[in-house]
Design a protein around this motif. Structure first.
Motif, PDB file in Angstrom:
ATOM      1  N   THR A   1       0.839  -1.207   0.000  1.00  0.00           N
ATOM      2  CA  THR A   1       0.000   0.000   0.000  1.00  0.00           C
ATOM      3  C   THR A   1       0.874   1.257   0.000  1.00  0.00           C
ATOM      4  O   THR A   1       0.601   2.208  -0.737  1.00  0.00           O
TER       5      THR A   1
ATOM      6  N   THR B   1       4.756   9.494  -9.696  1.00  0.00           N
ATOM      7  CA  THR B   1       4.211   9.627 -11.050  1.00  0.00           C
ATOM      8  C   THR B   1       3.614  11.006 -11.237  1.00  0.00           C
ATOM      9  O   THR B   1       3.843  11.667 -12.253  1.00  0.00           O
ATOM     10  N   LYS B   2       2.875  11.461 -10.247  1.00  0.00           N
ATOM     11  CA  LYS B   2       2.272  12.806 -10.303  1.00  0.00           C
ATOM     12  C   LYS B   2       3.368  13.874 -10.398  1.00  0.00           C
ATOM     13  O   LYS B   2       3.278  14.803 -11.204  1.00  0.00           O
TER      14      LYS B   2
ATOM     15  N   HIS C   1       4.322   5.402  -5.484  1.00  0.00           N
ATOM     16  CA  HIS C   1       4.286   5.340  -6.949  1.00  0.00           C
ATOM     17  C   HIS C   1       3.361   6.418  -7.498  1.00  0.00           C
ATOM     18  O   HIS C   1       3.710   7.125  -8.448  1.00  0.00           O
ATOM     19  N   HIS C   2       2.206   6.548  -6.903  1.00  0.00           N
ATOM     20  CA  HIS C   2       1.246   7.563  -7.347  1.00  0.00           C
ATOM     21  C   HIS C   2       1.838   8.971  -7.209  1.00  0.00           C
ATOM     22  O   HIS C   2       1.760   9.778  -8.139  1.00  0.00           O
ATOM     23  N   LEU C   3       2.436   9.248  -6.070  1.00  0.00           N
ATOM     24  CA  LEU C   3       2.989  10.586  -5.836  1.00  0.00           C
ATOM     25  C   LEU C   3       4.171  10.883  -6.758  1.00  0.00           C
ATOM     26  O   LEU C   3       4.275  11.984  -7.308  1.00  0.00           O
TER      27      LEU C   3
ATOM     28  N   THR D   1       4.965  13.902 -13.909  1.00  0.00           N
ATOM     29  CA  THR D   1       4.124  14.264 -15.044  1.00  0.00           C
ATOM     30  C   THR D   1       3.563  15.674 -14.961  1.00  0.00           C
ATOM     31  O   THR D   1       2.934  16.138 -15.905  1.00  0.00           O
TER      32      THR D   1
ATOM     33  N   GLN E   1       3.980   1.439  -1.095  1.00  0.00           N
ATOM     34  CA  GLN E   1       4.629   1.501  -2.407  1.00  0.00           C
ATOM     35  C   GLN E   1       3.683   2.079  -3.448  1.00  0.00           C
ATOM     36  O   GLN E   1       4.096   2.894  -4.274  1.00  0.00           O
ATOM     37  N   LEU E   2       2.435   1.676  -3.424  1.00  0.00           N
ATOM     38  CA  LEU E   2       1.445   2.186  -4.368  1.00  0.00           C
ATOM     39  C   LEU E   2       1.239   3.686  -4.174  1.00  0.00           C
ATOM     40  O   LEU E   2       1.188   4.450  -5.143  1.00  0.00           O
ATOM     41  N   ARG E   3       1.178   4.130  -2.935  1.00  0.00           N
ATOM     42  CA  ARG E   3       1.020   5.558  -2.639  1.00  0.00           C
ATOM     43  C   ARG E   3       2.243   6.337  -3.143  1.00  0.00           C
ATOM     44  O   ARG E   3       2.100   7.388  -3.770  1.00  0.00           O
TER      45      ARG E   3
END
Length: 141
Positions: free
Chosen positions: A123, A133-134, A129-131, A137, A125-127
């Motif tokens: 969880t 990536t944001k 990854h999201h941050l 980009t 790692q997913l958070r």
């Protein structure tokens, strides 16, 4: 976000990169490669098209002559061959050999299991990854 928090985050990113590099030093030595060669090997996706030397220079953010040096060394180690690019036979593409695929697999396995990020929960790692990536980009304000 104020500059001091941005600075702290950058310090952590650099520290994490350094910690990951330090923990895979034994694998780099076994493979006979430096961190620069590891970066180049990392960029060679075994499931994707062989990148041209120019594309590798862009991915590594370096001069094409540096990629030539890296490619020479990876070729000497038997990890890559240079082949004519399918879209432009004047350009050379870097193709992973079977030993190159194995070396890359070992590199990726070591880096992904020994990085400080591996200690985070799925969880977390997913958070992260999201941050990240944001952050990558969106343009800086």
């Amino acid at each position: 976000m104020d500059e001091s928090m941005t600075y702290q985050l950058l310090r952590l990113v650099h520290a994490m990169d350094g910690a990951t590099n330090a923990t895979i030093q034994d694998v780099l030595a076994e493979l006979g490669i430096t961190h620069a060669l590891a970066d180049a090997l990392w960029q060679l996706d075994p499931d994707g098209p062989a990148p041209t030397m120019r594309r590798m220079a862009a991915a590594l953010r370096c001069d094409p002559s540096t990629v030539t040096f890296l490619a020479d060394r990876l070729e000497q180690l038997g990890y890559v061959t240079r082949v004519p690019a399918p879209h432009d036979r004047r350009a050379k593409a870097l193709h992973l050999t079977a030993p190159g695929r194995e070396a890359r697999r070992r590199l990726v396995q070591a880096a992904t299991t020994r990085t400080p990020i591996a200690g985070l929960t799925p969880t977390e790692q997913l958070r992260l990854h999201h941050l990240l990536t944001k952050a990558m980009t969106s343009s800086p304000e």
